[in-house]
Scaffold this motif. Structure first.
Motif, mmCIF file in Angstrom:
data_model
loop_
_atom_site.group_PDB
_atom_site.id
_atom_site.type_symbol
_atom_site.label_atom_id
_atom_site.label_comp_id
_atom_site.label_asym_id
_atom_site.label_seq_id
_atom_site.Cartn_x
_atom_site.Cartn_y
_atom_site.Cartn_z
ATOM 1 N N TRP A 120 -31.365 31.388 98.475
ATOM 2 C CA TRP A 120 -30.205 31.895 98.316
ATOM 3 C C TRP A 120 -30.244 33.552 98.668
ATOM 4 C CZ3 TRP A 120 -32.134 29.441 93.385
ATOM 5 C CH2 TRP A 120 -31.738 28.276 93.387
ATOM 6 N N HIS A 121 -31.525 34.067 98.870
ATOM 7 C CA HIS A 121 -31.411 35.315 99.286
ATOM 8 C C HIS A 121 -31.388 35.655 100.687
ATOM 9 C CE1 HIS A 121 -32.713 35.271 95.154
ATOM 10 N NE2 HIS A 121 -33.129 36.446 94.928
ATOM 11 N N THR A 122 -31.754 37.095 101.179
ATOM 12 C CA THR A 122 -32.033 37.368 102.389
ATOM 13 C C THR A 122 -33.013 38.143 102.539
ATOM 14 O OG1 THR A 122 -30.807 39.484 102.421
ATOM 15 C CG2 THR A 122 -29.399 37.460 102.656
ATOM 16 N N TRP A 157 -25.819 44.772 93.728
ATOM 17 C CA TRP A 157 -26.442 44.727 95.217
ATOM 18 C C TRP A 157 -26.950 43.518 95.511
ATOM 19 C CZ3 TRP A 157 -32.023 45.606 96.311
ATOM 20 C CH2 TRP A 157 -32.141 45.793 97.525
ATOM 21 N N LEU A 158 -27.552 42.792 94.412
ATOM 22 C CA LEU A 158 -28.279 41.468 94.590
ATOM 23 C C LEU A 158 -26.952 40.417 95.229
ATOM 24 C CD1 LEU A 158 -30.458 39.304 94.728
ATOM 25 C CD2 LEU A 158 -30.234 39.244 92.025
ATOM 26 N N ARG A 159 -26.224 40.512 94.396
ATOM 27 C CA ARG A 159 -25.108 39.634 94.581
ATOM 28 C C ARG A 159 -24.451 39.723 95.975
ATOM 29 N NH1 ARG A 159 -23.552 36.791 90.413
ATOM 30 N NH2 ARG A 159 -23.588 37.621 87.996
ATOM 31 N N THR A 160 -24.593 40.895 96.741
ATOM 32 C CA THR A 160 -24.258 41.053 98.040
ATOM 33 C C THR A 160 -24.978 40.030 98.962
ATOM 34 O OG1 THR A 160 -25.460 42.743 98.558
ATOM 35 C CG2 THR A 160 -23.415 43.144 97.578
ATOM 36 N N PRO A 177 -25.692 25.937 95.105
ATOM 37 C CA PRO A 177 -25.322 27.299 94.805
ATOM 38 C C PRO A 177 -26.402 28.110 94.090
ATOM 39 C CG PRO A 177 -24.384 25.892 93.008
ATOM 40 C CD PRO A 177 -24.968 25.080 94.118
ATOM 41 N N PRO A 178 -26.478 29.423 94.024
ATOM 42 C CA PRO A 178 -27.429 30.287 93.548
ATOM 43 C C PRO A 178 -27.249 29.826 91.936
ATOM 44 C CG PRO A 178 -26.107 31.685 94.991
ATOM 45 C CD PRO A 178 -25.343 30.375 94.884
ATOM 46 N N LEU A 179 -28.453 30.209 91.323
ATOM 47 C CA LEU A 179 -28.452 29.986 89.936
ATOM 48 C C LEU A 179 -27.633 30.922 89.231
ATOM 49 C CD1 LEU A 179 -32.361 29.858 89.403
ATOM 50 C CD2 LEU A 179 -30.656 28.116 88.892
ATOM 51 N N PRO A 180 -27.007 30.649 88.035
ATOM 52 C CA PRO A 180 -26.104 31.609 87.496
ATOM 53 C C PRO A 180 -26.704 32.854 86.794
ATOM 54 C CG PRO A 180 -26.526 29.429 85.980
ATOM 55 C CD PRO A 180 -27.072 29.332 87.330
ATOM 56 N N GLU A 181 -26.126 33.757 86.284
ATOM 57 C CA GLU A 181 -26.857 34.882 85.613
ATOM 58 C C GLU A 181 -27.206 34.359 84.250
ATOM 59 O OE1 GLU A 181 -25.997 39.483 84.219
ATOM 60 O OE2 GLU A 181 -24.808 38.618 85.823
ATOM 61 N N LEU A 182 -28.441 34.849 83.574
ATOM 62 C CA LEU A 182 -28.621 34.373 82.266
ATOM 63 C C LEU A 182 -28.761 35.538 81.280
ATOM 64 C CD1 LEU A 182 -31.590 31.963 83.077
ATOM 65 C CD2 LEU A 182 -29.498 31.363 82.595
ATOM 66 N N PRO A 183 -28.719 35.457 80.253
ATOM 67 C CA PRO A 183 -28.956 36.679 79.246
ATOM 68 C C PRO A 183 -29.977 37.364 79.302
ATOM 69 C CG PRO A 183 -28.113 34.661 77.923
ATOM 70 C CD PRO A 183 -28.563 34.362 79.271
ATOM 71 N N ALA A 184 -30.244 38.355 79.036
ATOM 72 C CA ALA A 184 -31.226 39.403 79.192
ATOM 73 C C ALA A 184 -32.331 38.888 78.137
ATOM 74 C CB ALA A 184 -31.158 40.911 78.493
ATOM 75 N N PRO A 185 -33.722 38.919 78.518
ATOM 76 C CA PRO A 185 -34.099 39.749 79.682
ATOM 77 C C PRO A 185 -34.234 39.056 80.896
ATOM 78 C CG PRO A 185 -36.044 38.732 78.362
ATOM 79 C CD PRO A 185 -34.743 38.310 77.882
#
Length: 245
Positions: A12-14, A152-155, A130-138
């Motif tokens: 999912w990254h670049t 920035w990562l989402r771009t 699809p990319p993994l979803p955002e999780l609660p902190a941490p």
């Protein structure tokens, strides 16, 4: 010839994910390459159901051959542990060390689902994962929690083909087993993402080399200084021992 770093991003990254690490490595005088694999980022328009592990292995092998790279410290993040393993099987003579950065580590004949079964539940019925979803902190988005960094990562993020995780890795070249390995484990991780224990000995018979980094999965974004320090440390003795005239 001095060593060269080739940093391979995960699913999912670049290659842009390494942007904060590259200057720190380059300051040591070593060349650094950060390819973006086919189907991600600026090449996401090339993503099809046929893009898979073999495609990405060919991407990296092509880079090593066309740039005539030797004495390579080949770093694979996450899914790219499969990629660098397959690359080592094809061109072991070009690689000085494999570095598995919070990565999948296969044995011969395994695919991504074998190494880490969790992504299978994300596949659904289509070929796009699809990319993994955002999780609660941490834990955040791949371990990234600072809002600006998340933006920035989402771009960079885009889907990947299921074939990346379905194609098996061939590890049948005895020469690849001689390559020393380092494992870097990020210690901030959600439950359910347990990794396999690293065997006490590497395939070449040397003791296992396992380092820990107190960071989330995308440590190249959140802990670039610490990661660069580890990579320079593992690269230094390799470069000294594998110099070419």
């Amino acid at each position: 010839m001095s060593i060269t770093y080739v940093l391979v991003h995960g699913a999912w990254h670049t290659g842009q994910a390494w942007a904060r690490v590259v200057p720190r490595l380059a300051a040591s005088g070593r060349p650094v390459f950060t390819p973006t694999l086919t189907g991600y980022g600026e090449t996401k328009h090339l993503l099809t159901p046929e893009v898979g592990l073999r495609t990405h292995t060919a991407d990296v092998v092509r880079l090593l051959v066309e740039a005539d790279l030797h004495d390579v410290v080949l770093v694979g993040h996450s899914y790219a542990g499969l990629v660098i393993s397959a690359v080592a099987n094809e061109v072991p003579e070009r690689i000085a060390r494999l570095v598995f950065l919070d990565a999948m580590v296969p044995v011969h004949g395994e695919n991504g689902f074998d190494v880490m079964p969790i992504p299978r539940s994300m596949l659904g019925t289509g070929w796009r994962v699809p990319p993994l979803p955002e999780l609660p902190a941490p834990f955040g988005l791949f371990g990234v929690t600072e809002p600006g960094d998340i933006a920035w990562l989402r771009t960079m993020l885009s889907d990947q083909s299921a074939r990346c995780l379905e194609e098996p890795v061939a590890l049948d070249n005895p020469a690849a087993a001689a390559i020393p390995r380092t494992h870097i484990h990020c210690t901030v991780k959600p439950d359910g993402f347990d990794r396999r224990p690293v065997p006490p000995r590497q395939p070449n018979g040397e003791p296992a080399d396992v380092r820990e980094l107190a960071a989330g999965h995308d440590c190249m974004i959140t802990a670039p200084d610490e990661l660069a320090g580890l990579l320079l440390d593992v690269g230094e003795p390799v470069g000294a021992g594998s110099m070419r005239s």
